[in-house]
Design a protein around this motif. Structure first.
Motif, PDB file in Angstrom:
ATOM      1  N   ASP A 190       0.823  -1.203   0.000  1.00 52.71           N
ATOM      2  CA  ASP A 190       0.000   0.000   0.000  1.00 52.71           C
ATOM      3  C   ASP A 190       0.862   1.260   0.000  1.00 52.71           C
ATOM      4  OD1 ASP A 190      -2.284  -1.522   0.069  1.00 52.71           O
ATOM      5  OD2 ASP A 190      -2.629  -1.276   2.230  1.00 52.71           O
ATOM      6  N   ILE A 191       0.377   2.269  -0.710  1.00 52.89           N
ATOM      7  CA  ILE A 191       1.015   3.580  -0.758  1.00 52.89           C
ATOM      8  C   ILE A 191       0.076   4.554  -0.060  1.00 52.89           C
ATOM      9  CG2 ILE A 191       1.894   5.405  -2.248  1.00 52.89           C
ATOM     10  CD1 ILE A 191       2.016   3.061  -4.456  1.00 52.89           C
ATOM     11  N   ARG A 192       0.495   5.049   1.089  1.00 53.20           N
ATOM     12  CA  ARG A 192      -0.325   6.000   1.841  1.00 53.20           C
ATOM     13  C   ARG A 192      -0.218   7.376   1.170  1.00 53.20           C
ATOM     14  NH1 ARG A 192       2.993   5.273   7.136  1.00 53.20           N
ATOM     15  NH2 ARG A 192       4.567   5.095   5.477  1.00 53.20           N
ATOM     16  N   THR A 193      -1.354   7.983   0.929  1.00 52.59           N
ATOM     17  CA  THR A 193      -1.350   9.287   0.282  1.00 52.59           C
ATOM     18  C   THR A 193      -1.886  10.358   1.232  1.00 52.59           C
ATOM     19  OG1 THR A 193      -3.565   8.993  -0.685  1.00 52.59           O
ATOM     20  CG2 THR A 193      -1.692   8.224  -1.985  1.00 52.59           C
ATOM     21  N   PRO A 194      -1.356  11.597   1.124  1.00 48.26           N
ATOM     22  CA  PRO A 194      -0.344  12.056   0.184  1.00 48.26           C
ATOM     23  C   PRO A 194       0.981  11.318   0.365  1.00 48.26           C
ATOM     24  CG  PRO A 194      -1.394  13.930   1.286  1.00 48.26           C
ATOM     25  CD  PRO A 194      -1.816  12.708   2.009  1.00 48.26           C
ATOM     26  N   ALA A 195       1.642  11.029  -0.760  1.00 47.48           N
ATOM     27  CA  ALA A 195       2.880  10.252  -0.760  1.00 47.48           C
ATOM     28  C   ALA A 195       3.997  11.041  -1.417  1.00 47.48           C
ATOM     29  CB  ALA A 195       2.676   8.939  -1.510  1.00 47.48           C
ATOM     30  N   PHE A 196       5.181  10.977  -0.799  1.00 47.41           N
ATOM     31  CA  PHE A 196       6.378  11.517  -1.434  1.00 47.41           C
ATOM     32  C   PHE A 196       7.249  10.352  -1.877  1.00 47.41           C
ATOM     33  CE2 PHE A 196      10.820  12.826  -1.526  1.00 47.41           C
ATOM     34  CZ  PHE A 196      10.738  13.913  -2.387  1.00 47.41           C
ATOM     35  N   ALA A 227       0.879  21.965  -2.768  1.00 45.81           N
ATOM     36  CA  ALA A 227       0.295  21.069  -3.769  1.00 45.81           C
ATOM     37  C   ALA A 227      -0.775  20.175  -3.144  1.00 45.81           C
ATOM     38  CB  ALA A 227       1.387  20.221  -4.410  1.00 45.81           C
ATOM     39  N   VAL A 228      -0.492  19.640  -1.962  1.00 51.86           N
ATOM     40  CA  VAL A 228      -1.486  18.803  -1.276  1.00 51.86           C
ATOM     41  C   VAL A 228      -2.735  19.619  -0.958  1.00 51.86           C
ATOM     42  CG1 VAL A 228      -1.966  17.537   0.863  1.00 51.86           C
ATOM     43  CG2 VAL A 228       0.187  17.157  -0.362  1.00 51.86           C
ATOM     44  N   ALA A 229      -2.546  20.865  -0.552  1.00 50.79           N
ATOM     45  CA  ALA A 229      -3.684  21.739  -0.271  1.00 50.79           C
ATOM     46  C   ALA A 229      -4.540  21.968  -1.514  1.00 50.79           C
ATOM     47  CB  ALA A 229      -3.202  23.079   0.269  1.00 50.79           C
ATOM     48  N   ARG A 230      -3.963  21.745  -2.692  1.00 48.78           N
ATOM     49  CA  ARG A 230      -4.677  21.941  -3.957  1.00 48.78           C
ATOM     50  C   ARG A 230      -5.106  20.619  -4.585  1.00 48.78           C
ATOM     51  NH1 ARG A 230      -1.462  26.033  -2.705  1.00 48.78           N
ATOM     52  NH2 ARG A 230      -2.088  28.153  -3.319  1.00 48.78           N
ATOM     53  N   MET A 283       0.349  12.621  -4.904  1.00 52.07           N
ATOM     54  CA  MET A 283       1.679  12.024  -5.031  1.00 52.07           C
ATOM     55  C   MET A 283       2.651  13.041  -5.606  1.00 52.07           C
ATOM     56  SD  MET A 283       0.357   8.506  -6.850  1.00 52.07           S
ATOM     57  CE  MET A 283       1.969   7.712  -6.972  1.00 52.07           C
ATOM     58  N   MET A 284       3.913  12.972  -5.146  1.00 54.30           N
ATOM     59  CA  MET A 284       4.964  13.855  -5.645  1.00 54.30           C
ATOM     60  C   MET A 284       6.288  13.117  -5.639  1.00 54.30           C
ATOM     61  SD  MET A 284       3.459  16.825  -3.429  1.00 54.30           S
ATOM     62  CE  MET A 284       2.564  15.447  -2.748  1.00 54.30           C
ATOM     63  N   ASP A 285       7.249  13.613  -6.412  1.00 55.36           N
ATOM     64  CA  ASP A 285       8.615  13.093  -6.373  1.00 55.36           C
ATOM     65  C   ASP A 285       9.559  14.256  -6.589  1.00 55.36           C
ATOM     66  OD1 ASP A 285      10.212  12.887  -9.256  1.00 55.36           O
ATOM     67  OD2 ASP A 285       8.040  13.102  -9.480  1.00 55.36           O
ATOM     68  N   CYS A 286      10.787  14.117  -6.088  1.00 55.01           N
ATOM     69  CA  CYS A 286      11.790  15.132  -6.354  1.00 55.01           C
ATOM     70  C   CYS A 286      13.155  14.614  -5.915  1.00 55.01           C
ATOM     71  CB  CYS A 286      11.476  16.425  -5.609  1.00 55.01           C
ATOM     72  SG  CYS A 286      12.459  17.842  -6.169  1.00 55.01           S
TER      73      CYS A 286
END
Length: 375
Positions: A26-32, A257-260, A264-267
């Motif tokens: 499982d991937i808990r979201t919001p996920a980095f 971004a999560v507020a919008r 999911m994000m990556d960096c």
């Protein structure tokens, strides 16, 4: 029928928390998603990355197809076995790296031909080849092949690029086929233009994907412009599917971004910054190379539970960085990744509790306060 499902558990404003379930976990979201460009998160063991709280990693199609090649990774049992990571992996399509790294690239309706930045060898990526490479890698979440124009660009150029990406999205969908247990995400394009973003979202929704990415941001337009675009871009995408903002970002970018409505994000920022002595904390950003830390016996952050903070002083971390010791990159990267995952955990809990607005205010207030006073 796909075995990958997305469940929203709570919302607070536009912010959402839930679970993206895959056969590998499982991937808990919001996920980095930490970035493992060449089948490794630099300076980290896979089990160390997992210990920071990461549920998923990102692998890079462009880099892996050039070295060691997707075919070799496939022969060796797939990317998960190759890099000793048994949790989910998302692979990007290669489009962004072709834009930013490849020399002498040529763009046609068919795809992109380019010369490798490593040895100058010539290669071609088409939507069909991108799907083939990502299948050979064995990633759990596959990104459709798109073109990402650098901003700023005129609207005509952005529109042409977006419509080409939508045609490639259909070809990616067709080439991906039916792969139970694996997901394909479409990528919304359209620059900062609301009407082009809407057109892109409609095209992707009609094709049908397991998730949807907001592409073409964090390419130099600045945070204010990015947030302005996210104010409408997220809402244009299906509510019942995960939304992925590609290549973002700094801690305040992630929170905004999560507020919008992003899930999911990556960096590369937390790992790249760790190697250059830049440290992210709840009090803001500090540079461990600065002389103010050389006699400081205190931890980077006395509330942080990562190994860099619980076992080492600022003075030691300053010393090993200035001495160019490998342990510096290891500890600072671990700390940064841990901090990013703590942000995600805090947001998930706040959204579930309905206290996300207050959590955001506290987050910004702590960071605005700055680092602890010098001894």
């Amino acid at each position: 029928m796909t075995l990958i499902t997305f469940r929203k558990d709570a919302t607070d404003g536009k912010a959402r928390t839930g679970v993206l379930s895959t056969p590998r976990g499982d991937i808990r979201t919001p996920a980095f998603m930490p970035v493992g460009t060449a089948a490794t998160v630099k300076a980290m063991l896979p089990e160390s990355v997992a210990a920071t709280g990461a549920d998923i990693l990102l692998g890079n199609t462009y880099h892996l197809m050039l070295r060691p090649t997707a075919e070799r990774i496939d022969r060796l049992g797939g990317l998960h076995r190759f890099m000793n990571w048994d949790k989910p992996i998302l692979t990007d399509s290669g489009g962004f790296q072709v834009m930013s790294l490849a020399a002498l690239r040529k763009l046609t309706e068919k795809g992109v031909t380019f010369k490798s930045h490593i040895d100058g060898s010539r290669h071609e990526i088409t939507p069909e080849r991108s799907m083939e490479i990502q299948k050979l890698l064995g990633s759990d979440i596959v990104m459709c092949f798109d073109e990402c124009p650098a901003l700023p660009a005129d609207k005509t150029r952005i529109a042409q690029s977006m419509r080409l990406s939508m045609r490639w999205a259909q070809r990616s969908r067709d080439a991906f086929g039916d792969r139970p247990g694996h997901a394909l995400f479409g990528i919304q394009q359209g620059g900062l233009e609301q009407d082009l973003r809407a057109e892109s979202a409609a095209a992707l929704t009609e094709i049908g994907f397991d998730g949807y990415a907001v592409g073409g941001l964090a390419v130099g337009e600045g945070q204010e412009a990015m947030f302005g675009c996210l104010d409408f871009a997220s809402d244009q995408l299906p509510q019942d599917k995960p939304r992925y903002l590609m290549g973002v970002g700094k801690p305040d970018d992630i929170v905004g971004a999560v507020a919008r409505g992003i899930d999911m994000m990556d960096c590369v920022l937390p790992s790249r910054s760790g190697r250059t002595g830049q440290v992210f904390t709840r009090h803001g950003v500090l540079n461990i190379k600065n002389a103010r830390h050389q006699d400081d016996p205190r931890p980077i952050d006395d509330a942080c539970t990562c190994p860099a903070c619980t076992k080492y002083s600022r003075a030691y971390l300053h010393h090993v960085f200035r001495s160019q010791e490998m342990i510096s990159s290891m500890l600072l990267t671990w700390h940064n990744l841990h901090y990013f995952q703590q942000i995600m955990d805090g947001m998930r809990k706040a959204i579930a509790a309905g206290t996300f607005t207050r959590w955001q205010a506290d987050f910004h207030a702590n960071r605005a306060g700055g680092d602890i006073e010098q001894l």
